[in-house]
Design a protein around this motif. Structure first.
Motif, PDB file in Angstrom:
ATOM      1  N   SER A  36      11.296  11.379  19.298  1.00  0.00           N
ATOM      2  CA  SER A  36      10.347  11.788  18.258  1.00  0.00           C
ATOM      3  C   SER A  36       8.936  11.618  18.813  1.00  0.00           C
ATOM      4  O   SER A  36       8.740  10.927  19.825  1.00  0.00           O
ATOM      5  N   PRO A  37       7.929  12.225  18.160  1.00  0.00           N
ATOM      6  CA  PRO A  37       6.549  12.055  18.627  1.00  0.00           C
ATOM      7  C   PRO A  37       6.157  10.579  18.731  1.00  0.00           C
ATOM      8  O   PRO A  37       5.488  10.180  19.686  1.00  0.00           O
ATOM      9  N   GLN A  38       6.588   9.763  17.780  1.00  0.00           N
ATOM     10  CA  GLN A  38       6.253   8.335  17.838  1.00  0.00           C
ATOM     11  C   GLN A  38       6.900   7.677  19.061  1.00  0.00           C
ATOM     12  O   GLN A  38       6.280   6.873  19.755  1.00  0.00           O
ATOM     13  N   GLU A  39       8.152   8.050  19.321  1.00  0.00           N
ATOM     14  CA  GLU A  39       8.852   7.464  20.467  1.00  0.00           C
ATOM     15  C   GLU A  39       8.210   7.911  21.782  1.00  0.00           C
ATOM     16  O   GLU A  39       8.137   7.137  22.748  1.00  0.00           O
ATOM     17  N   VAL A  40       7.730   9.156  21.807  1.00  0.00           N
ATOM     18  CA  VAL A  40       7.040   9.642  23.007  1.00  0.00           C
ATOM     19  C   VAL A  40       5.765   8.830  23.239  1.00  0.00           C
ATOM     20  O   VAL A  40       5.461   8.425  24.361  1.00  0.00           O
ATOM     21  N   GLN A  41       5.047   8.558  22.160  1.00  0.00           N
ATOM     22  CA  GLN A  41       3.841   7.735  22.276  1.00  0.00           C
ATOM     23  C   GLN A  41       4.207   6.332  22.793  1.00  0.00           C
ATOM     24  O   GLN A  41       3.535   5.777  23.649  1.00  0.00           O
ATOM     25  N   GLY A  42       5.300   5.798  22.257  1.00  0.00           N
ATOM     26  CA  GLY A  42       5.743   4.475  22.676  1.00  0.00           C
ATOM     27  C   GLY A  42       6.128   4.450  24.144  1.00  0.00           C
ATOM     28  O   GLY A  42       5.898   3.462  24.846  1.00  0.00           O
ATOM     29  N   ARG A  43       6.689   5.547  24.614  1.00  0.00           N
ATOM     30  CA  ARG A  43       7.068   5.620  26.029  1.00  0.00           C
ATOM     31  C   ARG A  43       5.817   5.572  26.909  1.00  0.00           C
ATOM     32  O   ARG A  43       5.813   4.944  27.970  1.00  0.00           O
ATOM     33  N   ALA A  44       4.757   6.230  26.443  1.00  0.00           N
ATOM     34  CA  ALA A  44       3.508   6.204  27.207  1.00  0.00           C
ATOM     35  C   ALA A  44       2.960   4.770  27.267  1.00  0.00           C
ATOM     36  O   ALA A  44       2.464   4.324  28.307  1.00  0.00           O
ATOM     37  N   VAL A  45       3.074   4.046  26.148  1.00  0.00           N
ATOM     38  CA  VAL A  45       2.635   2.651  26.137  1.00  0.00           C
ATOM     39  C   VAL A  45       3.480   1.848  27.120  1.00  0.00           C
ATOM     40  O   VAL A  45       2.960   1.067  27.915  1.00  0.00           O
ATOM     41  N   TYR A  46       4.791   2.061  27.067  1.00  0.00           N
ATOM     42  CA  TYR A  46       5.681   1.365  28.014  1.00  0.00           C
ATOM     43  C   TYR A  46       5.247   1.636  29.453  1.00  0.00           C
ATOM     44  O   TYR A  46       5.143   0.716  30.273  1.00  0.00           O
ATOM     45  N   GLN A  47       4.994   2.921  29.761  1.00  0.00           N
ATOM     46  CA  GLN A  47       4.658   3.271  31.139  1.00  0.00           C
ATOM     47  C   GLN A  47       3.355   2.612  31.574  1.00  0.00           C
ATOM     48  O   GLN A  47       3.217   2.187  32.711  1.00  0.00           O
ATOM     49  N   GLN A  48       2.427   2.507  30.629  1.00  0.00           N
ATOM     50  CA  GLN A  48       1.139   1.917  30.979  1.00  0.00           C
ATOM     51  C   GLN A  48       1.206   0.392  31.057  1.00  0.00           C
ATOM     52  O   GLN A  48       0.616  -0.208  31.947  1.00  0.00           O
ATOM     53  N   MET A  98       5.325 -13.739  31.857  1.00  0.00           N
ATOM     54  CA  MET A  98       4.880 -12.462  31.279  1.00  0.00           C
ATOM     55  C   MET A  98       3.605 -12.662  30.470  1.00  0.00           C
ATOM     56  O   MET A  98       3.581 -13.469  29.561  1.00  0.00           O
ATOM     57  N   PRO A  99       2.556 -11.906  30.825  1.00  0.00           N
ATOM     58  CA  PRO A  99       1.310 -12.039  30.068  1.00  0.00           C
ATOM     59  C   PRO A  99       1.424 -11.362  28.703  1.00  0.00           C
ATOM     60  O   PRO A  99       2.124 -10.371  28.562  1.00  0.00           O
ATOM     61  N   GLY A 100       0.760 -11.867  27.688  1.00  0.00           N
ATOM     62  CA  GLY A 100       0.747 -11.218  26.381  1.00  0.00           C
ATOM     63  C   GLY A 100      -0.135  -9.984  26.402  1.00  0.00           C
ATOM     64  O   GLY A 100      -1.137  -9.945  27.097  1.00  0.00           O
ATOM     65  N   CYS A 101       0.272  -8.963  25.654  1.00  0.00           N
ATOM     66  CA  CYS A 101      -0.509  -7.721  25.621  1.00  0.00           C
ATOM     67  C   CYS A 101      -1.150  -7.548  24.255  1.00  0.00           C
ATOM     68  O   CYS A 101      -1.564  -6.447  23.898  1.00  0.00           O
ATOM     69  N   GLY A 102      -1.172  -8.603  23.462  1.00  0.00           N
ATOM     70  CA  GLY A 102      -1.628  -8.497  22.080  1.00  0.00           C
ATOM     71  C   GLY A 102      -3.008  -7.890  21.917  1.00  0.00           C
ATOM     72  O   GLY A 102      -3.263  -7.157  20.965  1.00  0.00           O
ATOM     73  N   ASN A 103      -3.893  -8.166  22.849  1.00  0.00           N
ATOM     74  CA  ASN A 103      -5.265  -7.682  22.675  1.00  0.00           C
ATOM     75  C   ASN A 103      -5.416  -6.217  23.052  1.00  0.00           C
ATOM     76  O   ASN A 103      -6.390  -5.587  22.687  1.00  0.00           O
ATOM     77  N   GLN A 104      -4.465  -5.701  23.829  1.00  0.00           N
ATOM     78  CA  GLN A 104      -4.620  -4.325  24.306  1.00  0.00           C
ATOM     79  C   GLN A 104      -3.993  -3.301  23.375  1.00  0.00           C
ATOM     80  O   GLN A 104      -4.277  -2.124  23.457  1.00  0.00           O
ATOM     81  N   LEU A 105      -3.100  -3.740  22.512  1.00  0.00           N
ATOM     82  CA  LEU A 105      -2.355  -2.783  21.693  1.00  0.00           C
ATOM     83  C   LEU A 105      -2.750  -2.889  20.223  1.00  0.00           C
ATOM     84  O   LEU A 105      -2.775  -3.989  19.675  1.00  0.00           O
ATOM     85  N   ASP A 106      -3.040  -1.759  19.586  1.00  0.00           N
ATOM     86  CA  ASP A 106      -3.224  -1.811  18.137  1.00  0.00           C
ATOM     87  C   ASP A 106      -1.845  -1.695  17.484  1.00  0.00           C
ATOM     88  O   ASP A 106      -0.842  -1.468  18.159  1.00  0.00           O
ATOM     89  N   ASN A 107      -1.816  -1.864  16.183  1.00  0.00           N
ATOM     90  CA  ASN A 107      -0.526  -1.931  15.500  1.00  0.00           C
ATOM     91  C   ASN A 107       0.275  -0.643  15.655  1.00  0.00           C
ATOM     92  O   ASN A 107       1.494  -0.665  15.805  1.00  0.00           O
ATOM     93  N   GLN A 108      -0.433   0.479  15.644  1.00  0.00           N
ATOM     94  CA  GLN A 108       0.270   1.757  15.760  1.00  0.00           C
ATOM     95  C   GLN A 108       0.944   1.886  17.134  1.00  0.00           C
ATOM     96  O   GLN A 108       2.083   2.336  17.241  1.00  0.00           O
ATOM     97  N   GLN A 109       0.235   1.463  18.169  1.00  0.00           N
ATOM     98  CA  GLN A 109       0.821   1.511  19.517  1.00  0.00           C
ATOM     99  C   GLN A 109       2.006   0.556  19.626  1.00  0.00           C
ATOM    100  O   GLN A 109       3.011   0.877  20.253  1.00  0.00           O
ATOM    101  N   LEU A 110       1.873  -0.601  18.992  1.00  0.00           N
ATOM    102  CA  LEU A 110       2.952  -1.580  19.019  1.00  0.00           C
ATOM    103  C   LEU A 110       4.196  -1.020  18.325  1.00  0.00           C
ATOM    104  O   LEU A 110       5.307  -1.114  18.858  1.00  0.00           O
ATOM    105  N   GLN A 111       3.993  -0.415  17.153  1.00  0.00           N
ATOM    106  CA  GLN A 111       5.139   0.145  16.425  1.00  0.00           C
ATOM    107  C   GLN A 111       5.791   1.268  17.229  1.00  0.00           C
ATOM    108  O   GLN A 111       7.015   1.408  17.257  1.00  0.00           O
ATOM    109  N   ALA A 112       4.962   2.083  17.886  1.00  0.00           N
ATOM    110  CA  ALA A 112       5.487   3.173  18.704  1.00  0.00           C
ATOM    111  C   ALA A 112       6.294   2.611  19.879  1.00  0.00           C
ATOM    112  O   ALA A 112       7.385   3.097  20.194  1.00  0.00           O
TER     113      ALA A 112
END
Ligand code: HEC
Length: 120
Positions: A36-48, A98-112
């Motif tokens: 889905s579009p959300q999952e595609v966005q999440g994949r981009a977050v994963y890759q980054q 593993m470093p935390g990524c909390g500061n780099q991700l907003d909630n929408q990116q996290l959900q994706a």
């Protein structure tokens, strides 16, 4: 009659997926073309943010454990339950090396990202 033919081919397809997969018990991840579009966005977050340390499509460790089929198992490598609460905590706060990524991700990116991890 049609029904019989249909269920037969489904069994065949299931077997095919199992043979093509990585192990006897784990079918392959959801195909990229079906995300889905959300999952595609999440994949981009994963890759980054995650791909440098975690494989998503095969088993084995990179810097951290593979995320393949992560939610299809009952427990994470640490033994904690594989659920969104726990995984969110790991992503936001980090764990061990593993470093935390909390500061780099907003909630929408996290959900994706979580949605994408569920497709693995
Ligand atoms: C710098 C490398 C690095 C990055 C970047 C990284 N991780 Fe990790 N990750 C690790 C290491 C190392 C572990 C093992 C930690 C431990 O159990 O001590 C780990 C463990 C995990 C675990 C298992 C936790 C458990 O309880 O067993 C999950 C899930 C995870 N990472 C997800 C992610 C996600 C999602 C991202 C991207 C937002 C990410 N990681 C980014 C290195 C990394």
């Amino acid at each position: 009659m049609r029904k019989d033919t249909l269920s037969f081919s489904c069994v065949g397809l299931g077997l095919l997926f199992m043979v093509a997969g990585c192990g006897p018990s784990l079918a392959p991840s959801k195909p990229l073309s079906e995300l889905s579009p959300q999952e595609v966005q999440g994949r981009a977050v994963y890759q980054q943010d995650c791909a440098s340390c975690h494989y998503a499509n095969k088993t084995g460790d990179l810097h951290g454990p593979s995320l393949f089929a992560m939610y299809r198992k009952k427990y994470l490598p640490s033994g904690a339950p594989a659920n969104d609460d726990r995984v969110t905590q790991v992503i936001v706060r980090g764990r061990g090396m593993m470093p935390g990524c909390g500061n780099q991700l907003d909630n929408q990116q996290l959900q994706a990202l979580l949605a994408y991890l569920h497709t693995l």
